[in-house]
Every structure is written in structure tokens, then in C-alpha cells.
Design an enzyme around this catalytic site. Structure first.
Site, PDB file in Angstrom:
ATOM      1  N   LEU A  44       0.845  -1.191   0.000  1.00 39.14           N
ATOM      2  CA  LEU A  44       0.000   0.000   0.000  1.00 39.14           C
ATOM      3  C   LEU A  44       0.884   1.246   0.000  1.00 39.14           C
ATOM      4  O   LEU A  44       1.897   1.301   0.709  1.00 39.14           O
ATOM      5  CB  LEU A  44      -0.896   0.026   1.242  1.00 39.14           C
ATOM      6  CG  LEU A  44      -2.050  -0.981   1.295  1.00 39.14           C
ATOM      7  CD1 LEU A  44      -2.721  -0.929   2.671  1.00 39.14           C
ATOM      8  CD2 LEU A  44      -3.069  -0.714   0.198  1.00 39.14           C
ATOM      9  N   ASP A  45       0.500   2.255  -0.778  1.00 39.40           N
ATOM     10  CA  ASP A  45       1.210   3.529  -0.764  1.00 39.40           C
ATOM     11  C   ASP A  45       1.046   4.197   0.597  1.00 39.40           C
ATOM     12  O   ASP A  45       0.097   3.890   1.335  1.00 39.40           O
ATOM     13  CB  ASP A  45       0.656   4.457  -1.852  1.00 39.40           C
ATOM     14  CG  ASP A  45       1.009   3.987  -3.254  1.00 39.40           C
ATOM     15  OD1 ASP A  45       2.018   3.267  -3.393  1.00 39.40           O
ATOM     16  OD2 ASP A  45       0.279   4.331  -4.194  1.00 39.40           O
ATOM     17  N   PRO A  46       1.930   5.138   0.956  1.00 36.14           N
ATOM     18  CA  PRO A  46       1.804   5.811   2.258  1.00 36.14           C
ATOM     19  C   PRO A  46       0.442   6.450   2.494  1.00 36.14           C
ATOM     20  O   PRO A  46      -0.069   6.430   3.623  1.00 36.14           O
ATOM     21  CB  PRO A  46       2.914   6.873   2.203  1.00 36.14           C
ATOM     22  CG  PRO A  46       3.956   6.268   1.316  1.00 36.14           C
ATOM     23  CD  PRO A  46       3.180   5.514   0.266  1.00 36.14           C
ATOM     24  N   ALA A  63      -2.386   5.438   1.465  1.00 36.99           N
ATOM     25  CA  ALA A  63      -3.446   4.430   1.521  1.00 36.99           C
ATOM     26  C   ALA A  63      -3.563   3.853   2.930  1.00 36.99           C
ATOM     27  O   ALA A  63      -2.570   3.619   3.611  1.00 36.99           O
ATOM     28  CB  ALA A  63      -3.171   3.319   0.523  1.00 36.99           C
TER      29      ALA A  63
END
Length: 283
Positions: free
Chosen positions: A41-43, A45
Site C-alpha cells: 500500500l502507498d503511504p 493508503a
């Protein structure tokens, strides 16, 4: 505090931290060095992260969690270089987007589609990550085949659209936001995202880092048979751990809900491939 190791763990990632740093935090809290995960997951998210602890990291290649579900917010009238709200703004102006136009456009993204890969992504082109090229202002348009299984419209107000999206693994929600804007002829960006489901595992089943800090392990534990699509066979555990093959004759057969439905006959030999035992190596 009771130890927690050799398990699959479903945990909710908070906003503003990379998946790797979050794993490091889990490792520190639980005192377990062997920590792995599926589905970065991206930061920005939040939501579900599937984590393996201890010896269960050896089982990650056999876990089947292909579909993902997200609740996302798309903001119209702004475009960034990363196609999400954390990036540098490249276009921004007042827009008038009509709800009926949005509803007409959404079905065109459902099914098997070719999706643009964000310029700022870890996807490699001729061995070089795209984000490294983008930092040098080299922007190369690339595509990948993905499948969006469903898009549920959840609301639209003040140029902010909320959707529930079910997709194949590897689908970019940032790209969906960007390409929807292209179709509507306006700038757009992904402004919020939460992963709410992985395979058949939902956010309601997940634990949190605060629960783990308190030694509360009552949520988030996932049995291997729930995520590894293989038959269950009962054998002599001691012999198996020693790497010995075992002849297979008859086995008890269970259905998908683990009810006994009969006896099956198998002609063959069971050979150890991955042994969950401290004294054995992965073969």
C-alpha cells in the site's frame, strides 16, 4: 506479553507510512524479525495488509488473494504528477462535472482493460523503475492489462466522487482516477484510498497496531486453509518434518466449509516441499 509468531495476520495500515516501515513497526512490537506481506500500500493508503510472521513467511508464495476491494475518493479540478493528492500539482482550475456524465463514464472502466501505469511507480522499463525516469523528467507512457470486476457509485459532492472498486491484483487506483478525468475532459486525482477487502478477507476481520501493542491477539489471525487453496491431508507430522516421503493411499475428504464428505483414494507419494519446522530448510 504473550508471543505472537508463526501466523498469518490481517492488519489495518494507518495513513502516512510505507508498507515497509509499517512491517518494521510490527516486527518491533512483536519481537519477530521474520515478517513478510502481500499487496503493498502507498503511504497515503489505509486499510488491509496481509502479513506473515515467523515460519509462515515461507508459505506466502502459496497464498491466493487475487482480488482487492477499495473505497476511493477522486477529486476533479486538480491533477498532480503522481496522479494522487501527495504529488506536485501540475494543473488546477475550477471545473463543472455533472453527476450524469460520471455515471455514464464509469461502466467503461469495468472489465478487462488496458490501464496506464503511473509515471511515478516502481514498475520497470528496460530494467529501470519508472519513478527514476520521471524524476529526470523522462515520462514514458506504458500500459498493463488489468481487470476491474465492479465499480459501485457511493456519492458525488463538491467535485469529489466516492467509489467502491473491486479489481484484480496490481490494478492502480491512481490510474483509474486519472483516466476518468481524461474521459470527462477535466483534471482529476486520487485524494483518498482505503483497502477494504483482500480475497475473501474483509476490514472487519483486521487487527490494528494498537491492539498488538496491548497484547490483544483476539482479531486478525487468519488460518492457512482460508487463503491457501489446497487439499488438507493428515499425516505423521514427525516423519514429514524430517523430510521423509509418505505413501498416500486413502484420505478423509473435506468440502470447502471443512465438513467431512467421504473417503478418497490417492495413488502416489507425498514429498515435503516446505516444512514449517525450525530445524529444516525450505526445499
Amino acid at each position: 506479553m504473550e508471543e505472537l509468531t508463526n501466523v498469518f495476520l490481517l492488519i489495518s495500515k494507518p495513513y502516512g507510512i510505507t508498507s515497509r516501515k509499517f512491517l518494521n513497526e510490527i516486527s518491533r512490537v512483536l519481537g519477530e524479525k521474520r515478517v513478510g506481506h502481500l499487496g503493498t500500500l502507498d503511504p497515503m493508503a489505509t486499510g488491509l495488509l496481509f502479513v506473515a510472521l515467523g515460519k509462515y513467511t515461507r508459505l506466502l508464495p502459496y497464498v491466493n488473494l487475487e482480488t482487492k476491494e477499495y473505497v476511493i475518493e477522486i477529486t476533479f479540478g486538480i491533477e498532480t504528477d503522481t496522479w494522487d493528492i501527495t504529488g506536485r500539482v501540475v494543473r488546477a482550475y475550477d471545473v463543472l462535472v455533472k453527476e450524469e456524465d460520471v455515471l455514464r463514464a464509469l461502466p467503461k472502466f469495468v472489465g478487462k482493460i488496458k490501464q496506464r501505469i503511473p509515471f511515478f511507480s516502481a514498475k520497470k522499463l528496460r530494467g529501470v523503475e519508472l519513478y527514476k525516469l520521471a524524476r529526470k523528467e523522462t515520462f514514458i507512457e506504458t500500459f498493463k492489462d488489468v481487470e476491474i470486476l465492479g465499480i459501485e457509485y457511493m456519492g458525488f459532492k463538491n467535485n469529489k466522487l466516492v467509489l467502491r472498486v473491486t479489481s484484480s491484483s496490481g490494478t492502480y487506483m491512481r490510474s483509474l482516477a486519472y483516466e476518468l478525468g481524461l474521459m470527462l475532459g477535466v483534471p482529476s486525482t486520487l485524494s483518498a484510498i482505503t483497502r477494504t477487502k483482500i480475497g475473501n478477507l474483509s476490514i472487519s476481520m483486521a487487527t490494528t497496531i494498537n491492539r498488538l501493542r496491548q497484547g490483544d491477539f483476539s482479531k486478525g489471525l487468519v488460518p492457512p486453509q482460508a487463503v491457501i487453496n489446497m487439499p488438507i491431508i493428515v499425516v505423521d507430522g514427525d516423519a514429514f518434518k524430517l523430510g521423509k516421503s509418505e505413501p498416500l493411499n486413502q484420505v478423509i475428504v473435506l468440502d470447502k466449509t471443512y465438513n467431512v464428505i467421504g473417503i478418497g483414494e490417492i495413488k502416489g507419494i507425498l514429498k515435503p516441499k516446505v516444512v514449517i519446522d525450525e530445524d529444516n530448510r525450505v526445499s
